[in-house]
Design a protein around this motif. Structure first.
Motif, mmCIF file in Angstrom:
data_model
loop_
_atom_site.group_PDB
_atom_site.id
_atom_site.type_symbol
_atom_site.label_atom_id
_atom_site.label_comp_id
_atom_site.label_asym_id
_atom_site.label_seq_id
_atom_site.Cartn_x
_atom_site.Cartn_y
_atom_site.Cartn_z
ATOM 1 N N LEU A 26 6.483 -9.555 -11.094
ATOM 2 C CA LEU A 26 7.221 -9.469 -9.833
ATOM 3 C C LEU A 26 6.438 -8.857 -8.682
ATOM 4 O O LEU A 26 6.467 -9.377 -7.574
ATOM 5 C CB LEU A 26 8.532 -8.694 -10.044
ATOM 6 C CG LEU A 26 9.493 -8.652 -8.848
ATOM 7 C CD1 LEU A 26 9.963 -10.049 -8.473
ATOM 8 C CD2 LEU A 26 10.686 -7.750 -9.137
ATOM 9 N N ASN A 27 5.765 -7.733 -8.919
ATOM 10 C CA ASN A 27 5.236 -7.027 -7.751
ATOM 11 C C ASN A 27 3.814 -6.463 -7.890
ATOM 12 O O ASN A 27 3.473 -5.470 -7.236
ATOM 13 C CB ASN A 27 6.216 -5.935 -7.293
ATOM 14 C CG ASN A 27 6.684 -5.069 -8.440
ATOM 15 O OD1 ASN A 27 5.990 -4.958 -9.441
ATOM 16 N ND2 ASN A 27 7.838 -4.457 -8.288
ATOM 17 N N VAL A 30 2.197 -11.744 -9.822
ATOM 18 C CA VAL A 30 3.439 -12.422 -9.437
ATOM 19 C C VAL A 30 3.494 -13.781 -10.132
ATOM 20 O O VAL A 30 2.565 -14.589 -9.989
ATOM 21 C CB VAL A 30 3.522 -12.623 -7.908
ATOM 22 C CG1 VAL A 30 4.848 -13.287 -7.530
ATOM 23 C CG2 VAL A 30 3.369 -11.286 -7.177
ATOM 24 N N MET A 35 9.311 -17.131 -9.215
ATOM 25 C CA MET A 35 9.805 -16.851 -7.861
ATOM 26 C C MET A 35 10.495 -18.085 -7.272
ATOM 27 O O MET A 35 11.489 -17.983 -6.565
ATOM 28 C CB MET A 35 8.670 -16.413 -6.926
ATOM 29 C CG MET A 35 7.928 -15.135 -7.317
ATOM 30 S SD MET A 35 8.951 -13.659 -7.521
ATOM 31 C CE MET A 35 8.896 -13.494 -9.321
ATOM 32 N N SER A 60 5.820 -5.131 -1.296
ATOM 33 C CA SER A 60 6.217 -5.808 -2.529
ATOM 34 C C SER A 60 7.259 -6.899 -2.304
ATOM 35 O O SER A 60 7.438 -7.752 -3.169
ATOM 36 C CB SER A 60 6.699 -4.802 -3.570
ATOM 37 O OG SER A 60 7.888 -4.169 -3.143
ATOM 38 N N LEU A 64 7.824 -12.744 -2.971
ATOM 39 C CA LEU A 64 9.085 -13.445 -3.252
ATOM 40 C C LEU A 64 9.652 -14.076 -1.987
ATOM 41 O O LEU A 64 10.085 -15.238 -1.992
ATOM 42 C CB LEU A 64 10.104 -12.466 -3.858
ATOM 43 C CG LEU A 64 11.535 -13.017 -4.025
ATOM 44 C CD1 LEU A 64 11.575 -14.233 -4.923
ATOM 45 C CD2 LEU A 64 12.467 -11.928 -4.553
ATOM 46 N N ASP A 125 12.397 -7.561 -3.478
ATOM 47 C CA ASP A 125 12.162 -7.669 -4.910
ATOM 48 C C ASP A 125 13.023 -6.673 -5.691
ATOM 49 O O ASP A 125 13.473 -6.961 -6.783
ATOM 50 C CB ASP A 125 10.677 -7.476 -5.240
ATOM 51 C CG ASP A 125 10.139 -6.130 -4.791
ATOM 52 O OD1 ASP A 125 10.581 -5.614 -3.731
ATOM 53 O OD2 ASP A 125 9.267 -5.561 -5.484
ATOM 54 N N ALA A 153 16.034 -9.494 -6.192
ATOM 55 C CA ALA A 153 15.774 -9.915 -7.566
ATOM 56 C C ALA A 153 16.406 -8.906 -8.514
ATOM 57 O O ALA A 153 17.299 -9.238 -9.290
ATOM 58 C CB ALA A 153 14.275 -10.058 -7.803
#
Lengths: 192, 192
Positions: A26-27, A30, A35, A60, A64, A125, A153
């Protein structure tokens, strides 16, 4: 979102200080295909045709949000966290407390890029205490723009930031809400 | 890339200190549809099928790189610029000088996410003196990974960073190379 929850369960790590580390997808690294599926999932909750602009905060939230914006065919703006020489002129500013960095941070967005009446979908995120999102909502408000909603998210439900935003009437959707986290055990809030 | 050059000519502003401000479409507000066409353009210069991972540095490189990675169906990693609590364990580190912030900055990437032998395409929005890219190349090298090439949207050719990388044998492609910039006048290097 079942796929996201499964990734959190299989790859997430709970660290001291209620940190939930998901930097493998995710961060930091990625998973951009994931995503894109998250972008699709947000379509179920927000009327994307009636959104003009996606807004997030560096750093971050950018990956996304950029992928969502590309999927939707919309532009995005990311609020910056420190004044650099490359931002001149009029700025919207909102001071927040960053629990990650344990200090006050000012979110900045150039007035040129958020016009009055713009219909803004905020994307991030992670939602914990909600400081960054409060700052982004403040910027939307300063701009005289319209907050369509907030899509996150992952929300750390036990830290209360998301519920405070919902109580304030914000159309907030988090795709995985973590109610309880300890090493080896992550429990999600039941979906409606 | 003609479209990108035209956007720079019509929307870019030259500020004191050789700053070329394109924050209306590249690195504050992001024209994500343009980013997708930039992703397509990079395909002409790099064999994307033989790339495993896209790498950039936070924050301004993330949006373009995320959209490229989504278009290519590849994962990305963004190097971080400050140690946060959310990065634990082994890190690749490279110290660079940030001319934007006028101070030393350490680029960090978790060892977990760049394995030896990984074929890495580095992407960035801007190339000036090339400090950030030098740091990213250093991280690729530390990881025992393979640098396939570097794709940049805009290069300030007159600052020499890109030519130093080319002289060192790096497969670098910038889609718009600015040879001269003063208020009201931007001149591009001739394409090959």
């Amino acid at each position: 979102m079942q796929e996201l929850k499964e990734r959190i369960l299989t790859e997430g790590k709970v660290l001291p200080g209620d940190i939930i580390k998901v930097d493998g997808f995710l961060n930091h690294r990625v998973d951009c295909a994931l995503m894109m599926r998250i972008a699709d999932e947000f379509r179920k909750y927000f009327d994307i045709d009636n959104v003009d602009l996606l807004l997030t905060a560096e750093a971050s939230g950018i990956a996304l949000t950029a992928i969502c914006a590309a999927c939707y065919g919309k532009p995005m703006v990311y609020a910056k966290k420190a004044k650099s020489d490359n931002i001149e002129g009029g700025l919207f500013k909102s001071e927040i407390f960053s629990y990650t960095y344990k200090k006050k941070v000012t979110l900045l967005a150039a007035k040129d890029w958020i016009q009055p009446g713009t219909r803004v979908l905020v994307i991030d995120d992670f939602l914990a205490r909600g400081e960054a999102l409060k700052g982004l909502c403040d910027i939307v408000n300063q701009a005289g723009a319209e907050l369509v909603g907030i899509g996150c998210a992952i929300e750390k439900g036990f830290q209360g930031g998301g519920d405070r935003l919902r109580a304030a009437g914000v159309n907030l959707k988090s795709l995985a809400i973590i109610e309880h986290a300890e090493p080896g055990k992550i429990v999600f809030r039941d979906d409606e």
